[in-house]
Design an enzyme around this catalytic site. Structure first.
Site, short mmCIF file in Angstrom:
data_model
loop_
_atom_site.label_atom_id
_atom_site.label_comp_id
_atom_site.label_asym_id
_atom_site.label_seq_id
_atom_site.Cartn_x
_atom_site.Cartn_y
_atom_site.Cartn_z
N GLU A 95 0.82 -1.21 0.00
CA GLU A 95 0.00 0.00 0.00
C GLU A 95 0.85 1.27 0.00
OE1 GLU A 95 -0.56 -2.69 1.74
OE2 GLU A 95 -2.50 -3.33 0.96
N HIS B 231 -10.99 -6.07 8.54
CA HIS B 231 -11.83 -5.85 7.35
C HIS B 231 -13.07 -5.02 7.67
CE1 HIS B 231 -9.36 -9.18 5.88
NE2 HIS B 231 -9.79 -8.96 4.66
C1 TPP Z 1 -1.72 -5.08 3.96
C2 TPP Z 1 -2.74 -5.89 3.27
N1 TPP Z 1 -3.12 -5.54 2.03
C3 TPP Z 1 -4.06 -6.24 1.37
C4 TPP Z 1 -4.63 -7.34 1.93
C5 TPP Z 1 -5.71 -8.13 1.19
N2 TPP Z 1 -5.20 -9.45 0.84
C6 TPP Z 1 -5.48 -10.53 1.59
S1 TPP Z 1 -4.65 -11.88 1.06
C7 TPP Z 1 -3.94 -11.03 -0.20
C8 TPP Z 1 -3.00 -11.73 -1.11
C9 TPP Z 1 -1.87 -12.35 -0.38
O1 TPP Z 1 -1.08 -13.07 -1.24
P1 TPP Z 1 0.13 -13.96 -0.75
O2 TPP Z 1 1.01 -13.13 0.15
O3 TPP Z 1 0.76 -14.53 -1.92
O4 TPP Z 1 -0.52 -15.06 0.17
P2 TPP Z 1 -1.54 -16.21 -0.26
O5 TPP Z 1 -2.92 -15.66 -0.06
O6 TPP Z 1 -1.26 -16.57 -1.66
O7 TPP Z 1 -1.30 -17.34 0.68
C10 TPP Z 1 -4.36 -9.70 -0.21
C11 TPP Z 1 -3.97 -8.70 -1.21
C12 TPP Z 1 -4.21 -7.68 3.23
N3 TPP Z 1 -4.72 -8.73 3.87
N4 TPP Z 1 -3.26 -6.95 3.86
#
Ligand code: TPP
Ligand code: TPP
Ligand code: MG
Ligand code: MG
Lengths: 321, 371, 321, 371
Positions: free
Chosen positions: A55, A124
């Site tokens: 972000e 959330h």
């Molecule tokens: C700081 C933040 N930004 C956005 C989100 C929304 N979000 C939840 S999971 C995710 C993707 C995460 O991807 P990854 O790190 O590859 O983990 P995975 O879900 O694939 O296990 C996002 C963008 C969040 N939880 N925290």
């Protein structure tokens, strides 16, 4: 409302080719709430950009893009994920225009789905608007209905000042016929009297406007006439509209989801208590979240202001002679 | 937390072109071609730049001591890193600096008296960034790099519509700044977008009192490869090596080959700012060692070798430095201070009810008080 | 005051070997304000740690250390540099105890030199306390004098909850004889009536207590009796003490450096206007910073509340009949 | 921003020990010794773990579909990465996970019904972190790694006073998380302090809809070298390779050799969460390809080769999975929901006037309403 925002964004992208959207999952996926649905397909991956997951990176690069002449509209996926960008927002975005004595404008819009009531997990359901409203140099607005969503997002994007645009996510699925050809009739920073009344004023914004209206309806059925004001802009706040109403009703209840302690209601109560000192027949009452983190969703209904809590405050106010 | 030993200047892979103890330029297959246009006259002009910016710096420190400035962040010792890199880019490029790049601002053509306005406390900026395509001081460490990357992304977009556009963005920062998450995010966004940006790190061995070993136990330049980005380490006290390396990185960016991280290894010979007392945290020996590597002496030895360091030339340079310093001093003393109500002037670019209200109250109050 | 804080930190390090200090330049240099002077020499580099330059990193690692049983005291070098750590503070530090239903405590103290008036450059004169006071799960306190500085820092470190400890940097050079053997007589979260009075109450905290006292003195010379309350804790706020005072005086002025809009004064004005609705003889007035970024130091005196502005507010309040 | 192609599983330097198409384990000089104790019985137990955690996952998805959970983040496809790594560390080590490590929590001994409480919306946690030395879900991406490093720094301090202490910290995160500044800061703090921490990245190719190429154009493991840290890339669908590599990294940390970054290359075969619709952003072909690399089938082929995959064994494993799933379901349906006033319970650990006041009002209001 999500569709109205989508239409508003489409219109903005159409009207001005310096406008671009940036955020996580906003392109191919169309955003987790589908607010940007199809926009990448229509305008290309250069104007609707899926960013890396950071972000601070999104806002920091958007500031640079704005300095180069673009008008970025950044999506923060959920309210609770705006804090990694806090430094860029508060120390950079908010201050650049002042710092440069007006030489640099940063016409950036940050869209933030916010608030609770959708049964979500931790982080959330936050209502972080007061942090930004307390920050000089930012403007903070929020829509409560599809019509405003459509108009206000375009106005925000047209503003040369940075605007935090808070979208009440529990109202995304609200439906209405939005006139896509109507130009906004109200200024972005004007509050709106949604229903007129004479006994007491309720000020609300974003997700709580519907709650306030429902409470007013119920009160009406018991013979109490409530005036409901949709604040729309949280910084600046249109105090004149509130003043006028309180001069008439003599009583004020402010409703929001955020913690009452130092929430937007604090400023309204403080200022109206000062400005309407001799008109107020009862203390300004505030209905809002408690001084606790947002709770697990199984008990969120106890945290969130609802019609009953608003009615209770109305009763308490009216009980003061 | 253990403090690794400070990085050594003499790492094998550090680009250096000026010999250390006199003699002519070293030849380097990759970088020497970037100095093809640097003839004797140009060499003298570079020397002049080094001397002038040091002189401005000294004058500012003096003005601070006399109470004319609230603070000053001296660049003493970093002249070559700044002059070399500033000369390696073009007026159309956009610089996102930190707070110590007085020489860069000067070479980009800012009226030097404007540089001091910030440090005097008369403004938060000093110049219009668009006048010289360079931002005013960025005080929050690590904040400006992402903005540079965004600006460079904007250039990429512009270039798609107008292929005459070959601008780049350049961002300056210190060794301390490399610990901030914002720096790594900037590398990540730049690498994944292939943006035309040059990251220029002045590793002056300290972040206030913290030796660079607190930030990292390996050379900062190594960070680049973690992001799949080109990295170059250069002797930051060698103005020609810095110039060549910057031109190389700028050309890569300009021609679509993406970002580069440059680590210029140099030394902050003065205090962090005029409020700082470096004797609390570093040895006299260390400073003495680096004095032998003074960037101005370094170039001077080559000028001498080439017979360019005539009394006449040196006197002319001094005269120029004196003149600029006098101008800076005069400008500082003549500063027109902001009006009190300027507090409200540029908070927003469009009308704002609360600002109007507070401004009116403010004027009322101060008018009332005066009567 | 810097010396009193130094003594308080030394005492805490002595008393409990789980206490450790972390921050930029706090070790060898002793901090840019010398608050940690000599402590690394005395307690070693393991207990007084010079960290890499990353505020989020400092707070994030300190949370982990706290989870392992340590009691870290983190210094943020200047107010304006706390924002990179905002996410760790607001989404982690503040929430971990609630999140884990009490299983994990995070006894972290964050020291923040804050406020203006020292002629500093941008980002060195901020008053960000309201952001943290609005955040549930944090405690926020601030000292106004060397005695409190000595006692309160030890109390904060002993607290099992996370505490934001704001130090008014323009008062660092204030001198007083501090009794290093006295145990604190007041709770960390109690406000203190500094001087009693009957005509009007002034509530201030941190750097503004001295200003309020000076104003009270001047008012006294004109025959007005001002009660001055040093708030000390900004979250929670000791409303009972304010209530009691306002019940007596009927008039209240709140003073702080931060922007009035949504500053701590907003909550005080809102709550006291509600709680003392029938006792207040005049509206609660607020004296504070404007809704602008902190200005360049050459004009900071126009931004900062001073004795005259406090007196002006006192006069305006007393003028209300 | 251009999207680089997703990283390939078959990069030369990816550690893999299970052969892809049957046969026995590959020998590896460095890593095979870490599997010396893995006999046939142990191999079967590992297989059981894989099947059980997949079954828990499926049950949770079913419970979500039936409205018993608000949300679920399936680990389908990542069983080997989680089981292998969880088996590679010790009970005394402390795990800082993200939100998808259900298998890790299960293997650390949490009552599996507690895992679901979070996803049901009944709590923000689910278990006491100190009971199994593992944090509850960390939702803010990038937030937990720094905490792990701090915890590891605490271990270092403890170990100085008590040399029987050889705990380590382990942190799990996704490919998307590597873009957050907090991740890089964690690498930096870990490298400069030499803390005993293992960074375990499950690169499952996606951050919701974003393919890993949006985050980086080079393998994530490469990031380590930029900080002077050891990095290892491992086939994340190879449970034995993951186990060996984790033990290797854990041993390094335990013996004072500092942190390691492990990138486990795997694939999220299901949706990001039950709210997600992956058909919007990825091709059926890609999923089909990865199905051929299913981590359970992968181990099964070796069991078959060794003659261990008897009907009896497979039936026993299924029975165990059924039993655990039934337990999970029962636990979920029997969840005792939090009392309304629990909102106020643990905001602070010491009395707080505003909380007391609000709690009293709350109780008053709800008691009033009930009457
Ligand atoms: C700081 C933040 N930004 C956005 C989100 C929304 N979000 C939840 S999971 C995710 C993707 C995460 O991807 P990854 O790190 O590859 O983990 P995975 O879900 O694939 O296990 C996002 C963008 C969040 N939880 N925290
Ligand atoms: C976010 C942030 N934290 C702390 C500071 C205080 N501070 C000012 S300069 C400095 C050291 C910077 O070191 P480096 O990046 O090496 O730059 P240099 O001063 O050596 O040019 C620090 C810690 C700051 N300005 N911003
Ligand atoms: Mg430095
Ligand atoms: Mg992923």
């Amino acid at each position: 409302m999500a569709k109205a925002l989508n239409a508003g964004l489409r219109r903005s992208l159409d009207d001005d080719d310096r406008v671009m959207l940036m955020g996580e999952d906003i392109g191919r996926l169309g955003g987790v709430f589908r607010v940007t649905d199809q926009l990448q397909a229509e305008f290309g991956a250069d104007r609707v950009v899926d960013t890396p997951l950071a972000e601070s990176g999104i806002i920091g690069t958007a500031i640079g893009l704005a300095m180069r002449g673009y008008r970025p509209v950044c999506e923060i996926q959920f309210d609770g994920f705006i804090y990694p960008a806090f430094d860029q927002i508060v120390s950079q975005l908010a201050k650049i225009h002042t710092r440069t004595e007006g030489a640099v404008t940063v016409p950036l819009t940050i869209r933030v789905p916010y608030g609770g009531g959708i049964g979500a997990v931790e982080h959330h359901s936050e209502s972080p608007e007061a942090y930004f409203a307390h920050t000089a140099g930012l403007r903070v607005v929020t829509c409560s209905n599809p019509d405003d969503a459509f108009g206000m997002i375009q106005q925000a994007i047209r503003s040369d000042d940075p605007v935090l645009f808070f979208e009440p996510k529990r109202r995304y699925w609200d439906r209405a016929d939005v006139d896509l050809d109507a130009a906004p009739t109200v200024g972005l920073y004007d509050a709106r009297v949604v229903i007129a009344g004479s006994d007491l004023t309720v000020v609300a914004y974003g997700p709580m406007v519907a709650t306030a209206l429902a409470a007013a309806k119920e009160a009406a059925s018991e013979g109490t006439s409530i005036e409901v004001i949709d604040l729309r802009s949280l910084s600046p706040i249109d105090f004149d509209t509130i003043d006028r109403s309180v001069a008439k009703t003599g009583r004020l209840v402010v409703v929001h989801e955020a913690s009452v302690f130092l929430g937007i209601g604090a400023e309204i109560a403080a200022r109206i208590s000062e400005r309407c000192f001799f008109q107020l027949e009862a203390p300004v009452l505030r209905v809002g979240g408690y001084a606790t983190p947002y709770p697990p969703s199984k008990v969120e209904q106890y945290y969130l202001p609802d019609v009953d809590r608003v009615l209770d405050a109305i009763d308490r106010s009216l009980a003061v002679e | 937390m253990s403090i690794a030993t400070a990085q050594q200047l003499d790492t094998a892979d550090t680009v250096t072109l000026l010999t250390e103890h006199g003699g002519d330029l070293r030849e380097d297959d990759l970088f020497s071609p970037y100095l093809a246009d640097i003839d004797d006259a140009e060499l003298c002009r570079i020397y002049e730049d080094l001397v002038v910016v040091r002189r401005i710096d000294a004058e500012a420190t003096a003005l601070q001591r006399q109470g004319e400035l609230a603070l000053w962040a001296p660049l003493l010792g970093q002249e070559a890193a700044q002059v070399g890199s500033a000369r390696g880019i073009r007026p159309g490029d956009f610089v996102f600096g930190s707070y110590r790049e007085h020489a860069v601002a000067y070479l980009r053509g800012v009226d030097p008296t404007l540089i001091l306005r910030f440090w005097r406390g008369s403004t938060h900026s000093g110049w219009n960034p668009y006048d010289i395509n360079m931002t005013t001081p960025a005080i929050v460490i690590g904040s400006q790099m992402l903005q540079a990357v965004g600006y460079a992304m904007g250039i990429m977009r512009d270039a798609k519509r107008d292929d005459s556009i070959h601008d780049i963005a350049v961002t300056y920062f210190g060794d301390g700044a490399t610990s901030q998450g914002g720096f790594s995010e900037a590398l990540g966004f730049a690498a994944s977008s292939h943006a035309p940006v040059v990251f220029f790190c002045q590793n002056n061995q300290y972040a206030i009192s913290a030796p660079v070993g607190i930030q990292t136990s390996v050379p900062i330049v190594q960070r680049a490869s973690g992001f799949g980005m080109r990295g170059i380490r250069v002797d930051g006290n060698d103005v020609l090596a810095v110039l060549a390396v910057t031109r190389y990185a700028a050309e890569r960016a300009r021609s679509g080959d993406g970002p580069t991280l440059i680590e210029a290894v140099t030394y902050r010979m003065g205090p962090h700012t005029t409020s700082d007392d470096p004797t609390r945290y570093r040895d006299a020996d260390e400073l003495a060692l680096w004095k032998t590597r003074d960037p101005i002496d370094r170039l001077l030895r080559t000028l001498e070798y080439r017979g360019l360091a005539t009394d006449e030339m040196l006197a002319a340079v001094d005269a120029k430095a004196d003149a600029v310093a006098a101008e800076v001093r005069k400008g500082c003393l003549e500063t027109v201070e902001p009006r009190p109500e300027s507090i409200f002037d540029h908070v927003y670019s469009e009308p704002h009810s609360l600002i109007e209200e507070e401004r009116a109250e403010f004027l009322d109050y101060h008018r009332g008080g005066a009567e």
